[in-house]
Design an enzyme around this catalytic site. Structure first.
Site, mmCIF file in Angstrom:
data_model
loop_
_atom_site.group_PDB
_atom_site.id
_atom_site.type_symbol
_atom_site.label_atom_id
_atom_site.label_comp_id
_atom_site.label_asym_id
_atom_site.label_seq_id
_atom_site.Cartn_x
_atom_site.Cartn_y
_atom_site.Cartn_z
ATOM 1 N N GLN A 76 5.193 1.535 -10.387
ATOM 2 C CA GLN A 76 6.438 0.774 -10.303
ATOM 3 C C GLN A 76 6.660 -0.036 -11.581
ATOM 4 O O GLN A 76 7.238 -1.124 -11.560
ATOM 5 C CB GLN A 76 6.421 -0.140 -9.080
ATOM 6 C CG GLN A 76 6.570 0.599 -7.761
ATOM 7 C CD GLN A 76 7.932 1.253 -7.621
ATOM 8 O OE1 GLN A 76 8.913 0.817 -8.204
ATOM 9 N NE2 GLN A 76 8.004 2.322 -6.837
ATOM 10 N N SER A 77 6.245 0.509 -12.709
ATOM 11 C CA SER A 77 6.291 -0.218 -13.981
ATOM 12 C C SER A 77 7.720 -0.458 -14.473
ATOM 13 O O SER A 77 8.471 0.478 -14.745
ATOM 14 C CB SER A 77 5.527 0.568 -15.047
ATOM 15 O OG SER A 77 5.755 0.024 -16.324
ATOM 16 N N ASN A 78 8.068 -1.740 -14.617
ATOM 17 C CA ASN A 78 9.344 -2.096 -15.249
ATOM 18 C C ASN A 78 9.362 -1.646 -16.707
ATOM 19 O O ASN A 78 10.388 -1.202 -17.220
ATOM 20 C CB ASN A 78 9.553 -3.603 -15.188
ATOM 21 C CG ASN A 78 9.579 -4.139 -13.782
ATOM 22 O OD1 ASN A 78 10.321 -3.661 -12.942
ATOM 23 N ND2 ASN A 78 8.738 -5.134 -13.518
#
Length: 340
Positions: A76-78
């Site tokens: 879920q890396s921004n």
């Protein structure tokens, strides 16, 4: 102020991000006057603090003739989302190498594929933005090593890849927050505001290190208090200090005093991206008092730290605190069970 014009830079945001007073939250807590720097409103897909770093990192990549970006992070890396969005804006290929989340108790769940990502939040956006490849590895994998191996493979195919570390947190990326420190000081002067503290999420360290260096360069002594999202204080502060030193060296500045680096490790909980009661309270409280959404991984835990420090009396009624909203709201939709 330090001159950043010698460094190549792209522009992904139209003007400064807002600096807003939070009167209802301030009244609810009965402590300092709280302001928020809205870096969730930075440019690129859904915004967030990595956009500032990418303005310098992508410009560096282009100056070196890159035609592909490779970066790493969580599922879920921004940072991965925004790197991919920047690549699309520049017509570059983009490859992502991500690791699965920790289990609910903060431990890994075995080999790759044991905890597959859900098709929501940032992981959904990887698909919508058309990543050239997304490789999902088990938690704790050597992501940067895999990125370097992929870069070698692409070079053998005649490509020119540029590898960006997790969070974009190296001295070039940190320049984005050296610049942000200058932007904020200008806003403070315009608002006739004298902050006593800046509170920020502290993860891969580029944002906090850049702010510390930028304030130091401008002769400002406003403390920057980091709230750690993944590490203890004893592990995080040396990481920040190393990046502070290398960024200051890149800019040919005088050394930054070690005591400028403060990163509190009391609000991590059982692990990175794993919910805490304080986080869920903070996200709900700020949504209900100010109509502002935080994310559960970075700003939610940092806000939990801020709220607790107010309740402890560390920040009192004579203080003015500026909280950095680093973005990441798409991750909220991937972690709905934390609020069920």
């Amino acid at each position: 102020m330090v001159a950043l014009n010698p460094f190549p830079r792209r522009s992904y945001t139209d003007g400064p991000t807002p600096l807003e007073h939070l009167p209802r939250l301030s009244a609810e807590l009965g402590g300092p006057q709280i302001w928020i720097k809205r870096d969730d409103r930075l440019g690129l897909a859904q915004g967030g603090n990595k956009t500032r770093k990418l303005e310098f990192l992508v410009a560096d990549a282009l100056s070196k003739g890159a035609d592909a970006l490779i970066t790493v992070g969580g599922v879920q890396s921004n940072h991965c989302r925004l790197t991919l969005a920047a690549a699309r804006a520049e017509g570059l290929d983009c490859h992502l190498i991500v690791e699965e989340d920790l289990g609910p108790e903060g431990v890994g769940l075995g080999p790759a594929g044991a905890n597959p990502p859900e098709f929501t939040g940032n992981f959904l956006l990887f698909d919508l933005l058309g990543a050239d490849s997304v490789r999902v590895l088990g938690n704790g994998s050597d992501l940067l090593g895999e990125a370097e191996a992929l870069a070698e493979s692409l070079r053998a195919q005649g490509k020119s890849p540029y590898v960006i570390p997790v969070g974009g947190s190296n001295p070039i990326g940190a320049l984005g927050y050296v610049d942000c420190a200058h932007e904020m000081l200008t806003q403070f002067a315009e608002a006739v505001l004298q902050p006593t503290n800046i509170v920020t999420p502290s993860g891969s360290a580029g944002m906090q290190a850049g702010l510390i260096v930028g304030l130091h360069a401008a002769g400002s002594d406003i403390p920057v208090v980091g709230i750690n999202v993944s590490r203890s204080r004893v592990d995080q502060e040396p990481k920040i200090s190393d990046l502070v030193d290398s960024t200051a060296h890149l800019l040919d500045l005088t050394p930054v005093p070690r005591e400028r680096t403060v990163a509190l490790g009391d609000y991590v909980g059982t692990g990175y991206a794993l919910p805490t009661p304080g986080m869920t309270e903070a996200v709900r409280l700020i949504a209900r008092t100010e109509g502002i959404l935080l994310d559960p991984v970075y700003t939610g835990k940092a806000a939990a730290g801020l709220i607790d420090l107010v309740r402890q009396g560390r920040f009192g009624t004579d203080d003015t605190v500026v909280f950095i909203h680093s973005g990441g709201v798409p991750g909220l939709y991937a972690r709905t069970q934390a609020f069920a």
